[in-house]
Design a protein around this motif. Structure first.
Motif, PDB file in Angstrom:
ATOM      1  N   LEU A 194       0.820  -1.212   0.000  1.00  0.00           N
ATOM      2  CA  LEU A 194       0.000   0.000   0.000  1.00  0.00           C
ATOM      3  C   LEU A 194       0.848   1.255   0.000  1.00  0.00           C
ATOM      4  O   LEU A 194       1.979   1.254   0.478  1.00  0.00           O
ATOM      5  N   LYS A 195       0.249   2.312  -0.533  1.00  0.00           N
ATOM      6  CA  LYS A 195       0.938   3.601  -0.494  1.00  0.00           C
ATOM      7  C   LYS A 195       0.642   4.289   0.827  1.00  0.00           C
ATOM      8  O   LYS A 195      -0.296   3.927   1.532  1.00  0.00           O
ATOM      9  N   GLU A 196       1.472   5.285   1.102  1.00  0.00           N
ATOM     10  CA  GLU A 196       1.267   6.080   2.310  1.00  0.00           C
ATOM     11  C   GLU A 196      -0.061   6.832   2.201  1.00  0.00           C
ATOM     12  O   GLU A 196      -0.359   7.433   1.174  1.00  0.00           O
ATOM     13  N   TYR A 226      -1.833   3.025   8.058  1.00  0.00           N
ATOM     14  CA  TYR A 226      -0.410   3.164   8.365  1.00  0.00           C
ATOM     15  C   TYR A 226       0.379   2.153   7.543  1.00  0.00           C
ATOM     16  O   TYR A 226       0.132   0.943   7.625  1.00  0.00           O
ATOM     17  N   LYS A 227       1.297   2.651   6.768  1.00  0.00           N
ATOM     18  CA  LYS A 227       2.023   1.757   5.876  1.00  0.00           C
ATOM     19  C   LYS A 227       2.878   0.775   6.668  1.00  0.00           C
ATOM     20  O   LYS A 227       3.041  -0.374   6.282  1.00  0.00           O
ATOM     21  N   ASN A 228       3.427   1.247   7.768  1.00  0.00           N
ATOM     22  CA  ASN A 228       4.343   0.385   8.517  1.00  0.00           C
ATOM     23  C   ASN A 228       3.772   0.001   9.873  1.00  0.00           C
ATOM     24  O   ASN A 228       4.471  -0.031  10.871  1.00  0.00           O
ATOM     25  N   LEU A 254      -5.313 -10.916   7.294  1.00  0.00           N
ATOM     26  CA  LEU A 254      -5.218  -9.615   6.630  1.00  0.00           C
ATOM     27  C   LEU A 254      -3.773  -9.165   6.543  1.00  0.00           C
ATOM     28  O   LEU A 254      -3.325  -8.644   5.511  1.00  0.00           O
ATOM     29  N   ASP A 255      -3.023  -9.387   7.646  1.00  0.00           N
ATOM     30  CA  ASP A 255      -1.638  -8.951   7.657  1.00  0.00           C
ATOM     31  C   ASP A 255      -0.825  -9.715   6.625  1.00  0.00           C
ATOM     32  O   ASP A 255      -0.023  -9.129   5.890  1.00  0.00           O
ATOM     33  N   ILE A 256      -1.064 -11.045   6.540  1.00  0.00           N
ATOM     34  CA  ILE A 256      -0.320 -11.846   5.555  1.00  0.00           C
ATOM     35  C   ILE A 256      -0.648 -11.379   4.139  1.00  0.00           C
ATOM     36  O   ILE A 256       0.240 -11.181   3.300  1.00  0.00           O
ATOM     37  N   LYS A 294       4.763  -8.896  -1.419  1.00  0.00           N
ATOM     38  CA  LYS A 294       5.444  -7.980  -2.342  1.00  0.00           C
ATOM     39  C   LYS A 294       4.920  -8.218  -3.751  1.00  0.00           C
ATOM     40  O   LYS A 294       4.750  -9.352  -4.178  1.00  0.00           O
ATOM     41  N   PRO A 295       4.664  -7.151  -4.500  1.00  0.00           N
ATOM     42  CA  PRO A 295       4.107  -7.324  -5.834  1.00  0.00           C
ATOM     43  C   PRO A 295       5.127  -7.805  -6.862  1.00  0.00           C
ATOM     44  O   PRO A 295       4.741  -8.291  -7.904  1.00  0.00           O
TER      45      PRO A 295
END
Lengths: 124, 242
Positions: free
Chosen positions: B102-104, B156-158, B231-233, B238-239
């Motif tokens: 995801l983007k910020e 939140y991205k991270n 959801l986290d997995i 990575k795309p």
């Protein structure tokens, strides 16, 4: 046929569950993209769940909960068994969708495409 | 061509589905008279309150009458999470940080979701603690809590989730469920015996219904942890290729 209120409700509830099942099956049969096939499977799932709950419905029945306001009057209640079964079915449907999505992601990483007509190793 | 064939097949399926539904009138009373227990539904509606003192009949069926089935269902959910983890397992290179696709997101979304998150979690906890009194229960409450975590993961991205904590919550809740079942066996009843240790209490009290609320709270924690893990997995893939 459409004049009767009861008939209209019957047709809309049963009809939408049948429509959901058929739309989902159409997606599974026709679509080439794996993600759309997974979406089709979950649409079939929703249709079947709606069908279950609709079959358990009783006209004029309330939710099968004996809250303080209804515990003495004992009103007509809908069948609780299909609702309990649907609760199970929703959770299993979630698990199936999650595993199917992970397999799709894995296939996409392996073949660089998620369209089944472009995955050459499936053909023989 | 294939499309028309599929549509033709679906029309046949639809025709027979409609034929079948014509035999099942909508809204007809198929439960029968509750007092003579002629159907399963009538038995549950009549006996749930006197025998289990739980107000919500669906909860009583899911957790108590069909409790063994629910234990299997929770196991299926656990297996799905584990299977997801093992299918998507990727060895991280040395020093590589976990990164989301995801983007910020904007400042508004961030602050708003941080503001909303405690209330979503509170609603979820309310739903599974009151599962034996009001509509809802462990599965629904767990799903609500997981949506709260989804909001945080998207905003939140991270956003870091403690995987150890998730695994611990999941395992402890599962052990609680199975342990209560076995406890019923030890105390001379059946597996998942309802009045094993706390008394049945009065209907519509918060503490009532024997082991049903305890099991549903355990199920709530388990479902929340498992859905959050899924959801986290799925969000931390990575795309890029391989």
């Amino acid at each position: 046929m459409f004049g009767d209120y009861q008939n209209v409700v019957t047709m809309s509830v049963y009809g939408s569950s049948i429509a959901l099942i058929l739309i989902g099956l159409y997606g599974v049969l026709i679509k080439k993209h794996l993600m759309k096939i997974v979406i089709g499977l979950s649409v079939v799932d929703s249709g079947v769940n709606l069908m279950f709950v609709a079959v358990g419905y009783i006209k004029g029945g309330t939710a099968p909960i004996f809250s303080p306001s209804v515990i003495d009057s004992k009103p007509l209640m809908v069948d609780p068994v299909p609702q309990a079964l649907v609760l199970t079915a929703i959770v299993i449907g979630f698990a199936v969708t999650a595993v199917a999505l992970s397999l799709v992601i894995r296939l996409f990483k392996h073949h660089n495409t998620a369209r089944i007509d472009q995955i050459k190793s499936l053909k023989w | 061509m294939k499309k028309y064939l599929a549509i033709f097949l679906l029309l046949i399926v639809g025709f027979y589905l409609i034929q079948a539904f014509n035999l099942v009138p909508f809204g007809a009373n198929r439960v029968g008279n509750i007092d003579d227990e002629s159907t399963v539904g009538a038995y549950y509606l009549k006996n749930t309150v006197p025998k289990t003192s739980v107000a919500n009949v669906v909860t009583a069926i899911v957790v108590n009458y069909r409790g063994f089935d629910t234990l299997g269902e929770v196991t299926v959910l656990f297996l799905a999470t584990t299977g997801l983890g093992s299918i998507l397992f990727r060895k991280r290179k040395h020093g590589e940080e976990e990164e989301r696709v995801l983007k910020e997101s904007s400042q508004l979304v961030k602050i708003g979701s941080r503001l909303l998150f405690p209330f979503i979690a509170l609603l979820g906890i309310y739903v599974f603690i009151h599962g034996h009194l009001t509509p809802g229960g462990g599965f629904q409450g767990g799903a609500i809590i997981a949506t709260g975590f989804l909001l945080m993961l998207v905003a939140y991205k991270n956003y870091k989730l403690g995987h150890g904590a998730l695994t611990w919550i999941e395992s402890l809740a599962g052990i609680t469920f199975a342990g209560i079942g076995i406890w019923g066996l030890i105390t001379g009843g059946t597996f998942l015996e309802n009045n094993a240790f706390p008394g049945l209490g009065n209907v519509n009290d918060l503490i009532s219904g024997g082991v049903i609320p305890i099991i549903y709270i355990a199920v709530g924690f388990k479902v929340a942890a498992e859905l959050t893990g899924v959801l986290d997995i799925l969000l931390s893939i990575k795309p890029n290729k391989n």
